[in-house]
Design a protein around this motif. Structure first.
Motif, PDB file in Angstrom:
ATOM      1  N   GLN A 127       0.844  -1.131   0.014  1.00 17.63           N
ATOM      2  CA  GLN A 127       0.076   0.114   0.079  1.00 17.63           C
ATOM      3  C   GLN A 127       0.820   1.401   0.228  1.00 17.63           C
ATOM      4  N   VAL A 128       0.523   2.103  -0.772  1.00 18.90           N
ATOM      5  CA  VAL A 128       1.175   3.298  -1.002  1.00 18.90           C
ATOM      6  C   VAL A 128       0.308   4.543  -0.444  1.00 18.90           C
ATOM      7  N   SER A 129       0.764   5.444   0.216  1.00 16.39           N
ATOM      8  CA  SER A 129       0.153   6.388   0.641  1.00 16.39           C
ATOM      9  C   SER A 129       0.891   7.737   0.653  1.00 16.39           C
ATOM     10  N   GLU A 130       0.838   8.498   0.134  1.00 19.29           N
ATOM     11  CA  GLU A 130       1.757   9.993   0.135  1.00 19.29           C
ATOM     12  C   GLU A 130       0.794  11.166  -0.572  1.00 19.29           C
ATOM     13  N   THR A 167       5.981   7.533 -15.525  1.00 17.65           N
ATOM     14  CA  THR A 167       7.269   7.339 -14.539  1.00 17.65           C
ATOM     15  C   THR A 167       6.423   7.229 -13.092  1.00 17.65           C
ATOM     16  N   ALA A 168       5.204   7.724 -12.930  1.00 19.45           N
ATOM     17  CA  ALA A 168       4.656   7.985 -11.614  1.00 19.45           C
ATOM     18  C   ALA A 168       3.728   6.566 -11.119  1.00 19.45           C
ATOM     19  N   LEU A 169       3.638   5.955 -12.049  1.00 14.70           N
ATOM     20  CA  LEU A 169       2.764   4.606 -11.741  1.00 14.70           C
ATOM     21  C   LEU A 169       3.449   3.695 -10.736  1.00 14.70           C
ATOM     22  N   LYS A 170       4.650   3.227 -10.838  1.00 17.56           N
ATOM     23  CA  LYS A 170       5.335   2.560  -9.793  1.00 17.56           C
ATOM     24  C   LYS A 170       5.243   3.209  -8.355  1.00 17.56           C
ATOM     25  N   ARG A 171       5.676   4.434  -8.421  1.00 16.11           N
ATOM     26  CA  ARG A 171       5.636   5.430  -7.318  1.00 16.11           C
ATOM     27  C   ARG A 171       4.367   5.425  -6.332  1.00 16.11           C
ATOM     28  N   LEU A 172       3.383   5.483  -7.319  1.00 14.85           N
ATOM     29  CA  LEU A 172       1.893   5.504  -6.533  1.00 14.85           C
ATOM     30  C   LEU A 172       1.301   4.214  -6.314  1.00 14.85           C
ATOM     31  N   GLY A 173       2.075   3.038  -6.986  1.00 16.02           N
ATOM     32  CA  GLY A 173       1.472   1.717  -6.873  1.00 16.02           C
ATOM     33  C   GLY A 173       0.331   1.446  -7.634  1.00 16.02           C
ATOM     34  N   VAL A 174       0.206   1.957  -8.645  1.00 18.86           N
ATOM     35  CA  VAL A 174      -1.116   1.468  -9.584  1.00 18.86           C
ATOM     36  C   VAL A 174      -0.641   1.287 -10.862  1.00 18.86           C
ATOM     37  N   VAL A 193     -10.940   7.504  -7.090  1.00 16.68           N
ATOM     38  CA  VAL A 193     -10.507   7.916  -8.380  1.00 16.68           C
ATOM     39  C   VAL A 193     -10.140   6.705  -9.089  1.00 16.68           C
ATOM     40  N   TRP A 194     -10.120   6.649 -10.598  1.00 16.48           N
ATOM     41  CA  TRP A 194      -9.513   5.734 -11.376  1.00 16.48           C
ATOM     42  C   TRP A 194      -8.620   6.225 -12.281  1.00 16.48           C
ATOM     43  N   VAL A 195      -7.630   5.307 -12.224  1.00 22.91           N
ATOM     44  CA  VAL A 195      -6.648   5.592 -13.369  1.00 22.91           C
ATOM     45  C   VAL A 195      -6.794   5.363 -14.675  1.00 22.91           C
ATOM     46  N   GLY A 245      -5.483   6.633 -17.843  1.00 23.79           N
ATOM     47  CA  GLY A 245      -4.254   7.001 -18.674  1.00 23.79           C
ATOM     48  C   GLY A 245      -3.152   7.157 -18.233  1.00 23.79           C
ATOM     49  N   VAL A 246      -2.146   7.134 -19.315  1.00 24.30           N
ATOM     50  CA  VAL A 246      -0.779   7.623 -18.780  1.00 24.30           C
ATOM     51  C   VAL A 246      -0.367   8.457 -19.943  1.00 24.30           C
ATOM     52  N   VAL A 247       0.631   9.450 -19.420  1.00 22.29           N
ATOM     53  CA  VAL A 247       1.243  10.427 -20.604  1.00 22.29           C
ATOM     54  C   VAL A 247       2.671  10.291 -20.350  1.00 22.29           C
ATOM     55  N   ASP A 248       3.666  10.591 -21.271  1.00 22.25           N
ATOM     56  CA  ASP A 248       5.041  10.675 -21.269  1.00 22.25           C
ATOM     57  C   ASP A 248       5.578  12.094 -21.307  1.00 22.25           C
ATOM     58  N   GLY A 249       6.654  12.503 -20.522  1.00 23.11           N
ATOM     59  CA  GLY A 249       7.155  13.505 -20.511  1.00 23.11           C
ATOM     60  C   GLY A 249       7.050  14.636 -19.414  1.00 23.11           C
ATOM     61  N   TYR A 250       6.190  14.239 -18.495  1.00 26.68           N
ATOM     62  CA  TYR A 250       5.520  14.892 -17.531  1.00 26.68           C
ATOM     63  C   TYR A 250       6.028  14.480 -16.014  1.00 26.68           C
ATOM     64  N   PRO A 251       7.186  14.218 -15.730  1.00 29.75           N
ATOM     65  CA  PRO A 251       7.451  13.700 -14.711  1.00 29.75           C
ATOM     66  C   PRO A 251       7.618  14.859 -13.585  1.00 29.75           C
ATOM     67  N   ASP A 252       7.415  14.503 -12.347  1.00 33.55           N
ATOM     68  CA  ASP A 252       7.657  15.512 -11.315  1.00 33.55           C
ATOM     69  C   ASP A 252       8.748  14.867 -10.236  1.00 33.55           C
ATOM     70  N   ILE A 253       9.886  15.063 -10.060  1.00 31.90           N
ATOM     71  CA  ILE A 253      10.881  14.527  -9.255  1.00 31.90           C
ATOM     72  C   ILE A 253      10.574  14.605  -7.697  1.00 31.90           C
ATOM     73  N   ASN A 254      10.319  15.856  -7.472  1.00 30.90           N
ATOM     74  CA  ASN A 254       9.702  16.108  -5.859  1.00 30.90           C
ATOM     75  C   ASN A 254       8.465  15.759  -5.660  1.00 30.90           C
ATOM     76  N   GLN A 255       7.572  15.830  -6.314  1.00 37.22           N
ATOM     77  CA  GLN A 255       6.216  15.162  -5.833  1.00 37.22           C
ATOM     78  C   GLN A 255       5.598  14.842  -7.120  1.00 37.22           C
ATOM     79  N   ALA A 256       4.883  13.581  -6.614  1.00 34.45           N
ATOM     80  CA  ALA A 256       4.218  12.795  -7.959  1.00 34.45           C
ATOM     81  C   ALA A 256       2.912  13.685  -8.096  1.00 34.45           C
ATOM     82  N   THR A 257       2.597  13.824  -9.534  1.00 31.28           N
ATOM     83  CA  THR A 257       1.511  15.053  -9.876  1.00 31.28           C
ATOM     84  C   THR A 257       0.424  13.787 -10.694  1.00 31.28           C
ATOM     85  N   VAL A 258      -0.858  14.026 -10.362  1.00 32.53           N
ATOM     86  CA  VAL A 258      -1.926  13.388 -11.170  1.00 32.53           C
ATOM     87  C   VAL A 258      -2.520  14.781 -11.920  1.00 32.53           C
TER      88      VAL A 258
END
Length: 380
Positions: A109-112, A151-158, A171-173, A175-188
């Motif tokens: 379980q991921v909670s952040e 890049t955030a899929l694994k980080r958020l466990g989904v 909420v429901w995942v 879709g995914v996009v490429d080129g929108y990473p955020d190293i500091n904080q995951a973004t949806v």
């Protein structure tokens, strides 16, 4: 072909260490600059790839990076429409909340705490990035649908299709996009309607930065100046290119990043001069009889010094080319992993000048070896 260039071509193995030292000195600096710039590009990708020609920010804000609150009074939005060149104005709102995945058996379980950004999934909307696939745009029309950078899929466990909890809502995942990473904080990313249903429109009298699309994009600078002239100090209008440049500059001004880059430049200079000068010195010593022969034929010491300096110049050019190849390789690896990189022209020029300075300085340090090129030594 000059003697120096011919020497470098036919005895390239002697100078390979110098070329490699220069290449890695340049790579040490450019890789860090590219990474830091990529962090900015990932964080501001939604703005940079939107259809907006002009961005409206609070008057005192100098960028979107570590700048504090970006909210504007809601009454500003209709005022922007008073300019006859404006075709569309929309707020770009953001918020945050606690994200918790719904793990399957054997999963963690991921909670952040994450950032939540919104777009309008209407075709051609000013806030909708131009590189969003049509499938992503359609997916965002669904209530409580979210989209993540790959890049955030694994980080958020989904995975795509999985449910999660965001601010107490399911909420429901989708879709995914490429080129929108955020190293500091995951973004949806969510639609404006979902953003509202998640309770993130907390202050109806405030909006986020405003994105403005013009009827004629070529008039962006003219309209920017017109909007600033009537702003009354409430806001500042930026062209998209102007804001993007300001965002990059703001990150480079961060003290810790300045320390990293300053140390890299210093270290790269020491490594480059140390190895390159010793390599040139060793190569000249190996060819000392050839230099002595030239002196016996009447070539002056000044001319021999010019040959050595020209040789160091060509070594520097080859080192620059090698730096370009290595940097491009790092760029490909980073983008393949979902991390954008950027190389501002001023930093590229700085590194090019630095590498040439290292090479020429190394050549100057190796000139002392020529004193051993005495014609009399040929008789021994």
């Amino acid at each position: 072909m000059s003697l120096a260039l011919a020497t470098l071509i036919y005895e390239w193995r002697r100078y390979l260490a110098a070329v490699i030292a220069l290449a890695f000195s340049g790579l040490l600096i450019l890789a860090q600059v590219g990474m830091f710039t990529g962090i900015v590009k990932g964080a501001t990708a939604t703005v940079d790839r939107s259809r907006a020609d002009i961005l409206i920010l609070p008057a005192k804000l100098e960028s979107l990076i570590n700048s504090g609150a970006t909210g504007l009074p809601a009454r500003i939005q209709p005022q922007i429409y008073m300019n006859p060149e404006v075709a569309e104005v929309a707020s770009w709102d953001g918020n945050g909340g606690r994200w918790t995945n719904v793990p399957k058996k054997g999963e963690k379980q991921v909670s952040e705490y994450i950032s939540v950004m919104m777009v309008d999934p209407r075709k051609g909307a000013v806030t909708l990035p131009v590189d969003y696939p049509e499938t992503v745009r359609v997916a965002l029309l669904e209530p409580y649908a979210v989209v993540l950078d790959r890049t955030a899929l694994k980080r958020l466990g989904v995975k795509v299709g999985d449910p999660a909890t965001l601010r107490g809502h399911t909420v429901w995942v989708r879709g995914v996009v490429d080129g929108y990473p955020d190293i500091n904080q995951a973004t949806v990313v969510v639609s404006r309607d979902t953003f509202r249903m998640l309770g993130m429109m907390e202050k109806p009298d405030k909006t986020g930065p405003l994105m403005v699309r013009l009827k004629d994009p070529s008039k962006a600078i003219e309209v920017r100046d017109q909007l600033n002239a009537v702003s009354g100090g409430l806001y500042r209008a930026w062209t998209r290119a102007e804001l993007s440049k300001a965002n990059e500059g703001a990150l480079m001004k961060e003290q810790i990043i300045g320390v990293f880059l300053g140390f890299s430049v210093f270290l790269g200079f020491l490594i480059g001069v140390g190895i390159t000068s010793q390599t040139l010195r060793g190569a000249i010593l190996a060819n000392i009889k050839e230099f002595a022969s030239l002196r016996a034929l009447g070539v002056s010491m000044g001319s021999l010094r010019l040959i050595v300096l020209e040789l160091s110049f060509w070594v520097g050019l080859v080192g620059l080319a090698a730096t370009g190849v290595l940097t491009y390789g790092v760029y490909l690896l980073a983008t393949h992993g979902g991390m954008p990189m950027g190389f501002p022209l001023n930093w590229v020029i700085l590194v090019a000048v630095l590498l040439m300075a290292i090479s020429l300085a190394s050549g100057l340090m190796a000139l002392g070896v020529l004193k051993k090129s005495q014609p009399a030594d040929l008789l021994r």
